[in-house]
Design a protein around this motif. Structure first.
Motif, PDB file in Angstrom:
ATOM      1  N   VAL A  77       0.808  -1.222   0.000  1.00 50.11           N
ATOM      2  CA  VAL A  77       0.000   0.000   0.000  1.00 50.11           C
ATOM      3  C   VAL A  77       0.838   1.268   0.000  1.00 50.11           C
ATOM      4  CG1 VAL A  77      -1.929  -1.122   1.155  1.00 50.11           C
ATOM      5  CG2 VAL A  77      -0.148  -0.048   2.517  1.00 50.11           C
ATOM      6  N   SER A  78       2.154   1.121   0.116  1.00 50.68           N
ATOM      7  CA  SER A  78       3.000   2.306   0.200  1.00 50.68           C
ATOM      8  C   SER A  78       3.920   2.369  -1.013  1.00 50.68           C
ATOM      9  CB  SER A  78       3.828   2.267   1.493  1.00 50.68           C
ATOM     10  OG  SER A  78       4.690   3.383   1.564  1.00 50.68           O
ATOM     11  N   ARG A  79       3.857   3.454  -1.712  1.00 52.69           N
ATOM     12  CA  ARG A  79       4.724   3.699  -2.863  1.00 52.69           C
ATOM     13  C   ARG A  79       5.330   5.092  -2.744  1.00 52.69           C
ATOM     14  NH1 ARG A  79       3.548  -0.851  -3.367  1.00 52.69           N
ATOM     15  NH2 ARG A  79       2.947  -2.049  -5.226  1.00 52.69           N
ATOM     16  N   PRO A  80       6.558   5.297  -3.281  1.00 49.10           N
ATOM     17  CA  PRO A  80       7.151   6.644  -3.229  1.00 49.10           C
ATOM     18  C   PRO A  80       6.259   7.689  -3.899  1.00 49.10           C
ATOM     19  CG  PRO A  80       8.806   5.021  -3.821  1.00 49.10           C
ATOM     20  CD  PRO A  80       7.486   4.305  -3.838  1.00 49.10           C
ATOM     21  N   GLU A  81       5.561   7.277  -4.946  1.00 45.36           N
ATOM     22  CA  GLU A  81       4.700   8.219  -5.656  1.00 45.36           C
ATOM     23  C   GLU A  81       3.288   8.271  -5.089  1.00 45.36           C
ATOM     24  OE1 GLU A  81       4.332   4.204  -7.630  1.00 45.36           O
ATOM     25  OE2 GLU A  81       5.931   5.469  -6.793  1.00 45.36           O
ATOM     26  N   GLY A  82       3.041   7.467  -4.036  1.00 44.21           N
ATOM     27  CA  GLY A  82       1.714   7.442  -3.439  1.00 44.21           C
ATOM     28  C   GLY A  82       0.885   6.289  -3.984  1.00 44.21           C
ATOM     29  N   PHE A  83      -0.138   5.920  -3.249  1.00 47.41           N
ATOM     30  CA  PHE A  83      -1.000   4.802  -3.656  1.00 47.41           C
ATOM     31  C   PHE A  83      -2.076   5.309  -4.602  1.00 47.41           C
ATOM     32  CE2 PHE A  83      -4.646   1.986  -3.209  1.00 47.41           C
ATOM     33  CZ  PHE A  83      -4.046   0.762  -3.445  1.00 47.41           C
ATOM     34  N   ARG A  84      -2.285   4.529  -5.673  1.00 46.54           N
ATOM     35  CA  ARG A  84      -3.301   4.892  -6.654  1.00 46.54           C
ATOM     36  C   ARG A  84      -4.271   3.730  -6.838  1.00 46.54           C
ATOM     37  NH1 ARG A  84       0.594   7.622 -11.368  1.00 46.54           N
ATOM     38  NH2 ARG A  84       1.481   9.262 -10.023  1.00 46.54           N
ATOM     39  N   GLY A  85      -5.500   4.049  -7.101  1.00 45.76           N
ATOM     40  CA  GLY A  85      -6.484   3.001  -7.352  1.00 45.76           C
ATOM     41  C   GLY A  85      -7.758   3.158  -6.553  1.00 45.76           C
ATOM     42  N   GLY A  86      -7.776   4.062  -5.602  1.00 43.34           N
ATOM     43  CA  GLY A  86      -8.992   4.319  -4.869  1.00 43.34           C
ATOM     44  C   GLY A  86      -9.203   3.376  -3.703  1.00 43.34           C
ATOM     45  N   ALA A  87     -10.341   3.542  -3.047  1.00 42.92           N
ATOM     46  CA  ALA A  87     -10.639   2.784  -1.839  1.00 42.92           C
ATOM     47  C   ALA A  87     -10.796   1.295  -2.119  1.00 42.92           C
ATOM     48  CB  ALA A  87     -11.915   3.327  -1.196  1.00 42.92           C
ATOM     49  N   ALA A  88     -11.395   0.934  -3.254  1.00 40.02           N
ATOM     50  CA  ALA A  88     -11.605  -0.479  -3.577  1.00 40.02           C
ATOM     51  C   ALA A  88     -10.268  -1.206  -3.741  1.00 40.02           C
ATOM     52  CB  ALA A  88     -12.441  -0.620  -4.842  1.00 40.02           C
ATOM     53  N   ALA A  89      -9.317  -0.576  -4.420  1.00 39.06           N
ATOM     54  CA  ALA A  89      -8.005  -1.189  -4.598  1.00 39.06           C
ATOM     55  C   ALA A  89      -7.273  -1.306  -3.264  1.00 39.06           C
ATOM     56  CB  ALA A  89      -7.179  -0.370  -5.589  1.00 39.06           C
ATOM     57  N   LEU A  90      -7.419  -0.282  -2.417  1.00 39.37           N
ATOM     58  CA  LEU A  90      -6.784  -0.327  -1.102  1.00 39.37           C
ATOM     59  C   LEU A  90      -7.369  -1.460  -0.257  1.00 39.37           C
ATOM     60  CD1 LEU A  90      -4.783   1.009   0.840  1.00 39.37           C
ATOM     61  CD2 LEU A  90      -6.642   2.502   1.607  1.00 39.37           C
ATOM     62  N   ALA A  91      -8.687  -1.674  -0.347  1.00 34.27           N
ATOM     63  CA  ALA A  91      -9.321  -2.761   0.402  1.00 34.27           C
ATOM     64  C   ALA A  91      -8.822  -4.117  -0.088  1.00 34.27           C
ATOM     65  CB  ALA A  91     -10.839  -2.671   0.265  1.00 34.27           C
ATOM     66  N   ARG A  92      -8.632  -4.256  -1.399  1.00 34.52           N
ATOM     67  CA  ARG A  92      -8.109  -5.522  -1.928  1.00 34.52           C
ATOM     68  C   ARG A  92      -6.702  -5.783  -1.419  1.00 34.52           C
ATOM     69  NH1 ARG A  92     -10.749  -3.744  -6.705  1.00 34.52           N
ATOM     70  NH2 ARG A  92      -8.786  -2.908  -7.514  1.00 34.52           N
ATOM     71  N   ARG A  93      -5.885  -4.756  -1.381  1.00 34.33           N
ATOM     72  CA  ARG A  93      -4.522  -4.927  -0.866  1.00 34.33           C
ATOM     73  C   ARG A  93      -4.545  -5.293   0.627  1.00 34.33           C
ATOM     74  NH1 ARG A  93      -0.480  -2.622  -4.112  1.00 34.33           N
ATOM     75  NH2 ARG A  93      -1.164  -2.850  -6.276  1.00 34.33           N
ATOM     76  N   HIS A  94      -5.478  -4.731   1.338  1.00 37.59           N
ATOM     77  CA  HIS A  94      -5.597  -5.052   2.760  1.00 37.59           C
ATOM     78  C   HIS A  94      -5.979  -6.519   2.943  1.00 37.59           C
ATOM     79  CE1 HIS A  94      -7.721  -4.333   6.854  1.00 37.59           C
ATOM     80  NE2 HIS A  94      -6.482  -4.722   7.026  1.00 37.59           N
ATOM     81  N   ARG A  95      -6.923  -6.990   2.143  1.00 38.37           N
ATOM     82  CA  ARG A  95      -7.315  -8.404   2.232  1.00 38.37           C
ATOM     83  C   ARG A  95      -6.160  -9.309   1.834  1.00 38.37           C
ATOM     84  NH1 ARG A  95     -12.322  -6.250   0.286  1.00 38.37           N
ATOM     85  NH2 ARG A  95     -11.693  -6.649  -1.882  1.00 38.37           N
ATOM     86  N   LEU A  96      -5.343  -8.877   0.876  1.00 37.44           N
ATOM     87  CA  LEU A  96      -4.180  -9.662   0.485  1.00 37.44           C
ATOM     88  C   LEU A  96      -3.181  -9.755   1.632  1.00 37.44           C
ATOM     89  CD1 LEU A  96      -2.429 -11.147  -1.574  1.00 37.44           C
ATOM     90  CD2 LEU A  96      -1.607  -8.914  -2.387  1.00 37.44           C
ATOM     91  N   ALA A  97      -2.977  -8.668   2.367  1.00 40.36           N
ATOM     92  CA  ALA A  97      -2.063  -8.688   3.516  1.00 40.36           C
ATOM     93  C   ALA A  97      -2.566  -9.652   4.582  1.00 40.36           C
ATOM     94  CB  ALA A  97      -1.916  -7.278   4.085  1.00 40.36           C
TER      95      ALA A  97
END
Length: 232
Positions: free
Chosen positions: A129-149
């Protein structure tokens, strides 16, 4: 002498339970089934002896209680460790005192092994979820990454159980079934020495430079040695 009936289905079930128990510690749902007294009972239940697993879980609650699972400090992962220790003592089946000592030692060692695996995973998951340029993709993409973690945390705990479940059961079974003669007695100094060394190392983390507490630690080590000798 060390034979334990463990089918592939039982081993797979142990891995699934270990993954769920390990997941509960930090990620989800934090329902307290990762506490040693609960996890140990579940491990014992796997071999039809929940009371034996609960006994080991109670001891691990006492041994590991000074490491609360919060904050930035590294602490032992109690859930999978207590689960495997409880299952190992239940598989021994004879209630030998040295079996309890061996199971608690196994739980303590696996707890710190799990702690290192958690540390390694925590170095990986921020990159999701952390990138030097910032996270892109919106809340849905962030939720998917959270479930992956969360899924990676479950996978880590499951692999820990998959690798160490059978060796833990066989180790405790081996010590519990030693004859009462000289061959069996030879294991006592080894297990007692490991236990006392581990306890001293854990205590030293909290004592630090406060030298006035070291006499109390030394007295406790002597008392523990005497008690082991008496019970032997």
């Amino acid at each position: 002498m060390t034979g334990v009936e463990l089918s592939a289905a039982d081993w797979a079930l142990a891995c699934l339970l270990g993954a769920a128990i390990g997941l509960d510690g930090v990620s989800w749902p934090q329902a307290m089934w990762s506490r040693p007294i609960v996890a140990g009972t579940l491990g014992g239940l796997l071999f039809g002896a929940p009371a034996a697993g609960c006994l080991v879980g109670v001891w691990l609650e006492l041994v590991l209680s000074r490491h609360p699972p919060f904050g930035g400090a590294r602490h032992p992962e109690t859930g999978p460790a207590a689960f495997m220790a409880g299952a190992a003592y239940a598989a021994a089946g004879d209630g030998a005192l040295i079996g309890i000592v061996a199971a608690v030692a196994v739980g303590w060692a696996i707890g710190w092994t799990g702690a290192h695996s958690v540390t390694l995973l925590r170095r990986v998951t921020p990159s999701l979820v952390s990138r030097p340029e910032g996270f892109r993709g919106g809340a849905a993409a962030l939720a998917r990454r959270h479930r992956l973690a969360i899924a990676l945390d479950a996978l880590r705990a499951g692999l820990l159980v998959a690798a160490l479940f059978v060796p833990s059961v066989l180790f405790v079974r081996l010590l519990s079934t030693q004859p009462s003669g000289a061959a069996g007695a030879a294991w006592w100094p080894v297990v007692a020495g490991l236990g006392l060394a581990g306890a001293a190392g854990v205590a030293a983390r909290g004592l630090g430079a406060r030298g006035r507490h070291w006499p109390a630690l030394a007295a406790g080590c002597v008392l523990g040695t005497v008690l082991l000798r008496v019970f032997a």
